[in-house]
Design a protein around this motif. Structure first.
Motif, PDB file in Angstrom:
ATOM      1  N   ARG A  96       9.972   4.414   5.800  1.00  0.00           N
ATOM      2  CA  ARG A  96      10.358   3.637   4.449  1.00  0.00           C
ATOM      3  C   ARG A  96      10.140   2.724   4.701  1.00  0.00           C
ATOM      4  O   ARG A  96       9.601   1.725   3.628  1.00  0.00           O
ATOM      5  CB  ARG A  96      11.967   3.775   4.817  1.00  0.00           C
ATOM      6  CG  ARG A  96      12.084   5.254   5.001  1.00  0.00           C
ATOM      7  CD  ARG A  96      13.603   4.903   5.694  1.00  0.00           C
ATOM      8  NE  ARG A  96      14.441   6.165   4.948  1.00  0.00           N
ATOM      9  CZ  ARG A  96      15.722   5.836   5.203  1.00  0.00           C
ATOM     10  NH1 ARG A  96      17.053   5.058   5.921  1.00  0.00           N
ATOM     11  NH2 ARG A  96      16.935   7.420   5.008  1.00  0.00           N
ATOM     12  N   ARG A  97       8.855   2.147   5.561  1.00  0.00           N
ATOM     13  CA  ARG A  97       8.183   0.725   5.838  1.00  0.00           C
ATOM     14  C   ARG A  97       6.986   0.458   4.827  1.00  0.00           C
ATOM     15  O   ARG A  97       6.781  -0.201   4.298  1.00  0.00           O
ATOM     16  CB  ARG A  97       7.277   0.703   7.225  1.00  0.00           C
ATOM     17  CG  ARG A  97       8.406   0.893   8.016  1.00  0.00           C
ATOM     18  CD  ARG A  97       7.823   0.678   9.184  1.00  0.00           C
ATOM     19  NE  ARG A  97       6.943   2.288   9.435  1.00  0.00           N
ATOM     20  CZ  ARG A  97       5.891   1.945  10.895  1.00  0.00           C
ATOM     21  NH1 ARG A  97       5.852   1.256  11.837  1.00  0.00           N
ATOM     22  NH2 ARG A  97       5.360   3.271  10.805  1.00  0.00           N
ATOM     23  N   PHE A  98       6.694   2.135   3.997  1.00  0.00           N
ATOM     24  CA  PHE A  98       5.846   1.872   3.147  1.00  0.00           C
ATOM     25  C   PHE A  98       6.260   2.372   2.051  1.00  0.00           C
ATOM     26  O   PHE A  98       6.763   3.631   1.762  1.00  0.00           O
ATOM     27  CB  PHE A  98       3.956   2.421   3.271  1.00  0.00           C
ATOM     28  CG  PHE A  98       4.041   2.077   4.859  1.00  0.00           C
ATOM     29  CD1 PHE A  98       2.800   0.974   5.148  1.00  0.00           C
ATOM     30  CD2 PHE A  98       4.348   2.637   5.939  1.00  0.00           C
ATOM     31  CE1 PHE A  98       3.299   0.613   6.730  1.00  0.00           C
ATOM     32  CE2 PHE A  98       4.240   1.875   7.726  1.00  0.00           C
ATOM     33  CZ  PHE A  98       3.045   1.124   7.024  1.00  0.00           C
ATOM     34  N   MET A  99       5.150   2.673   0.702  1.00  0.00           N
ATOM     35  CA  MET A  99       5.530   2.608  -0.164  1.00  0.00           C
ATOM     36  C   MET A  99       4.915   4.737  -0.082  1.00  0.00           C
ATOM     37  O   MET A  99       4.109   4.652   0.540  1.00  0.00           O
ATOM     38  CB  MET A  99       4.907   2.303  -1.840  1.00  0.00           C
ATOM     39  CG  MET A  99       5.280   0.840  -2.185  1.00  0.00           C
ATOM     40  SD  MET A  99       6.835   1.865  -3.206  1.00  0.00           S
ATOM     41  CE  MET A  99       6.583   2.281  -4.474  1.00  0.00           C
ATOM     42  N   PRO A 100       5.195   5.627  -0.514  1.00  0.00           N
ATOM     43  CA  PRO A 100       4.504   7.075  -0.282  1.00  0.00           C
ATOM     44  C   PRO A 100       2.685   6.681  -1.347  1.00  0.00           C
ATOM     45  O   PRO A 100       2.951   6.076  -1.961  1.00  0.00           O
ATOM     46  CB  PRO A 100       5.778   7.725  -1.772  1.00  0.00           C
ATOM     47  CG  PRO A 100       6.628   6.816  -1.797  1.00  0.00           C
ATOM     48  CD  PRO A 100       6.395   5.608  -2.305  1.00  0.00           C
ATOM     49  N   LEU A 101       2.349   7.695  -0.431  1.00  0.00           N
ATOM     50  CA  LEU A 101       0.918   7.877  -0.572  1.00  0.00           C
ATOM     51  C   LEU A 101       1.204   8.479  -1.843  1.00  0.00           C
ATOM     52  O   LEU A 101       1.679   8.853  -2.617  1.00  0.00           O
ATOM     53  CB  LEU A 101       0.295   8.994   0.722  1.00  0.00           C
ATOM     54  CG  LEU A 101      -0.885   8.720   0.769  1.00  0.00           C
ATOM     55  CD1 LEU A 101      -1.897   7.391   0.658  1.00  0.00           C
ATOM     56  CD2 LEU A 101      -1.203  10.199   1.314  1.00  0.00           C
ATOM     57  N   THR A 102      -0.334   7.676  -2.307  1.00  0.00           N
ATOM     58  CA  THR A 102      -0.614   8.204  -4.015  1.00  0.00           C
ATOM     59  C   THR A 102      -1.759   8.586  -3.479  1.00  0.00           C
ATOM     60  O   THR A 102      -2.758   8.510  -2.976  1.00  0.00           O
ATOM     61  CB  THR A 102      -0.525   7.220  -4.610  1.00  0.00           C
ATOM     62  OG1 THR A 102      -1.438   5.786  -4.623  1.00  0.00           O
ATOM     63  CG2 THR A 102       0.899   6.052  -4.903  1.00  0.00           C
ATOM     64  N   GLU A 103      -2.007   9.536  -4.701  1.00  0.00           N
ATOM     65  CA  GLU A 103      -3.082  10.450  -5.167  1.00  0.00           C
ATOM     66  C   GLU A 103      -4.600   9.881  -5.090  1.00  0.00           C
ATOM     67  O   GLU A 103      -5.692  10.169  -4.305  1.00  0.00           O
ATOM     68  CB  GLU A 103      -3.162  11.344  -6.395  1.00  0.00           C
ATOM     69  CG  GLU A 103      -4.647  12.436  -6.217  1.00  0.00           C
ATOM     70  CD  GLU A 103      -4.140  13.383  -7.352  1.00  0.00           C
ATOM     71  OE1 GLU A 103      -4.631  14.468  -7.273  1.00  0.00           O
ATOM     72  OE2 GLU A 103      -3.376  13.379  -8.287  1.00  0.00           O
ATOM     73  N   ASP A 104      -4.680   8.331  -5.859  1.00  0.00           N
ATOM     74  CA  ASP A 104      -6.033   7.563  -5.468  1.00  0.00           C
ATOM     75  C   ASP A 104      -5.927   7.059  -4.447  1.00  0.00           C
ATOM     76  O   ASP A 104      -6.906   6.269  -4.370  1.00  0.00           O
ATOM     77  CB  ASP A 104      -5.622   5.976  -6.844  1.00  0.00           C
ATOM     78  CG  ASP A 104      -4.797   5.541  -6.280  1.00  0.00           C
ATOM     79  OD1 ASP A 104      -3.580   5.544  -5.929  1.00  0.00           O
ATOM     80  OD2 ASP A 104      -3.999   5.371  -7.296  1.00  0.00           O
ATOM     81  N   GLN A 105      -5.116   6.923  -3.431  1.00  0.00           N
ATOM     82  CA  GLN A 105      -5.454   6.821  -1.616  1.00  0.00           C
ATOM     83  C   GLN A 105      -5.664   7.502  -0.856  1.00  0.00           C
ATOM     84  O   GLN A 105      -6.437   6.947   0.428  1.00  0.00           O
ATOM     85  CB  GLN A 105      -3.999   6.162  -1.567  1.00  0.00           C
ATOM     86  CG  GLN A 105      -3.110   4.905  -1.987  1.00  0.00           C
ATOM     87  CD  GLN A 105      -1.860   4.892  -1.091  1.00  0.00           C
ATOM     88  OE1 GLN A 105      -1.357   5.291  -1.022  1.00  0.00           O
ATOM     89  NE2 GLN A 105      -1.785   3.381  -1.099  1.00  0.00           N
ATOM     90  N   LEU A 106      -5.991   8.662  -1.477  1.00  0.00           N
ATOM     91  CA  LEU A 106      -6.879   9.838  -0.894  1.00  0.00           C
ATOM     92  C   LEU A 106      -7.606   9.331  -0.357  1.00  0.00           C
ATOM     93  O   LEU A 106      -8.327  10.426   0.480  1.00  0.00           O
ATOM     94  CB  LEU A 106      -6.373  10.872  -0.970  1.00  0.00           C
ATOM     95  CG  LEU A 106      -5.439  11.661  -1.905  1.00  0.00           C
ATOM     96  CD1 LEU A 106      -5.505  12.963  -2.225  1.00  0.00           C
ATOM     97  CD2 LEU A 106      -4.536  11.590  -0.873  1.00  0.00           C
ATOM     98  N   ASP A 107      -8.839   8.997  -1.503  1.00  0.00           N
ATOM     99  CA  ASP A 107     -10.962   9.157  -0.728  1.00  0.00           C
ATOM    100  C   ASP A 107     -10.352   7.322   0.520  1.00  0.00           C
ATOM    101  O   ASP A 107     -11.386   7.818   0.701  1.00  0.00           O
ATOM    102  CB  ASP A 107     -11.073   8.334  -2.206  1.00  0.00           C
ATOM    103  CG  ASP A 107     -11.316   9.525  -2.823  1.00  0.00           C
ATOM    104  OD1 ASP A 107     -11.118  11.031  -2.600  1.00  0.00           O
ATOM    105  OD2 ASP A 107     -11.832   9.191  -4.865  1.00  0.00           O
ATOM    106  N   SER A 108      -9.542   6.679   0.488  1.00  0.00           N
ATOM    107  CA  SER A 108      -9.677   5.965   1.558  1.00  0.00           C
ATOM    108  C   SER A 108      -8.839   6.552   2.763  1.00  0.00           C
ATOM    109  O   SER A 108      -8.612   5.640   3.989  1.00  0.00           O
ATOM    110  CB  SER A 108      -9.189   4.442   1.451  1.00  0.00           C
ATOM    111  OG  SER A 108     -10.429   4.290   0.050  1.00  0.00           O
ATOM    112  N   LEU A 109      -8.413   7.348   2.844  1.00  0.00           N
ATOM    113  CA  LEU A 109      -7.318   7.584   3.902  1.00  0.00           C
ATOM    114  C   LEU A 109      -7.490   8.737   5.357  1.00  0.00           C
ATOM    115  O   LEU A 109      -8.704   9.186   4.708  1.00  0.00           O
ATOM    116  CB  LEU A 109      -6.857   8.819   3.100  1.00  0.00           C
ATOM    117  CG  LEU A 109      -5.472   9.489   4.050  1.00  0.00           C
ATOM    118  CD1 LEU A 109      -4.543   8.429   4.252  1.00  0.00           C
ATOM    119  CD2 LEU A 109      -4.160  10.868   3.358  1.00  0.00           C
TER     120      LEU A 109
END
Length: 204
Positions: A96-109
């Motif tokens: 709940r501290r963060f917005m849910p992970l998005t697909e465009d974040q995966l390359d930097s995950l």
């Protein structure tokens, strides 16, 4: 036995190959969110007895080096492979501290799996005794008082290397004043076996 001679728990005995399997499970749990099919739990007959034993873990996610989610458990209630799958999914989409992970974040995950030893109760009669112990042992720490509990993984020592600062921050996490101490506080220590890697789509 004095508190200063009390030895921390041994790290969970998982080898690199087994930890890599857990990292792959976490990747699959996260990637399944973006597929048309519902993410499926690990197929248990693919894993050895150590990975099928009940285990406690935390899964920490970072995007571009910044924390994106971190959830876990200190109690071993589920097979480790199932726990890693569930906590990876929860860290990505339920913290709940963060917005849910998005697909465009995966390359930097990046994903870090921390498998916990069974926590051991540490008998201390004062905050000073605990600080003395922490000077010699940079372990994971659990503080509990009544219904409040806070946990720091051993990795937190990299950011808070001084025991006094480490302990103050953990008490703040529990919702207590930084100078709070009570004979009702229960202290447990644990160690971890860790692996960290970039997100790689299991489908690619």
């Amino acid at each position: 036995m004095s508190v200063t001679s009390y030895q921390p728990p041994q790290k969970p005995a998982l080898n690199k190959g087994e930890m890599t399997q857990l990292l792959d499970i976490a990747r699959e749990a996260i990637s399944g969110h973006f597929s048309e099919d519902l993410p499926r739990p690990p197929q248990l007959d693919l894993y050895n007895r150590k990975l099928l034993a009940n285990g406690a873990c935390f899964v920490t996610l970072e995007v571009n080096g910044e924390l994106q989610g971190c959830l876990g458990t200190v109690t071993a209630n589920e097979p480790l492979v199932i726990e890693v799958h569930n906590k990876a999914r929860d860290s990505a989409y339920q913290d709940r501290r963060f917005m849910p992970l998005t697909e465009d974040q995966l390359d930097s995950l990046t994903i870090e799996i921390s498998v916990l030893s069974e926590p051991k109760l540490l008998q201390v009669d004062s905050e000073e005794a605990l600080l003395t112990y922490l000077e010699a042992h940079q372990v994971g720490l659990i503080l509990t008082e009544h219904h409040a509990q806070a946990v720091f993984l051993p990795q937190v020592w990299a950011k808070l290397p001084k025991p006094a600062n480490f302990l103050k921050a953990l008490k703040q996490k529990a919702g207590w004043p930084m100078n709070h101490w009570s004979p009702n506080i229960r202290v447990k220590t644990f160690t971890t076996t860790q692996i960290k890697g970039k997100y790689i789509s299991p489908i690619a």
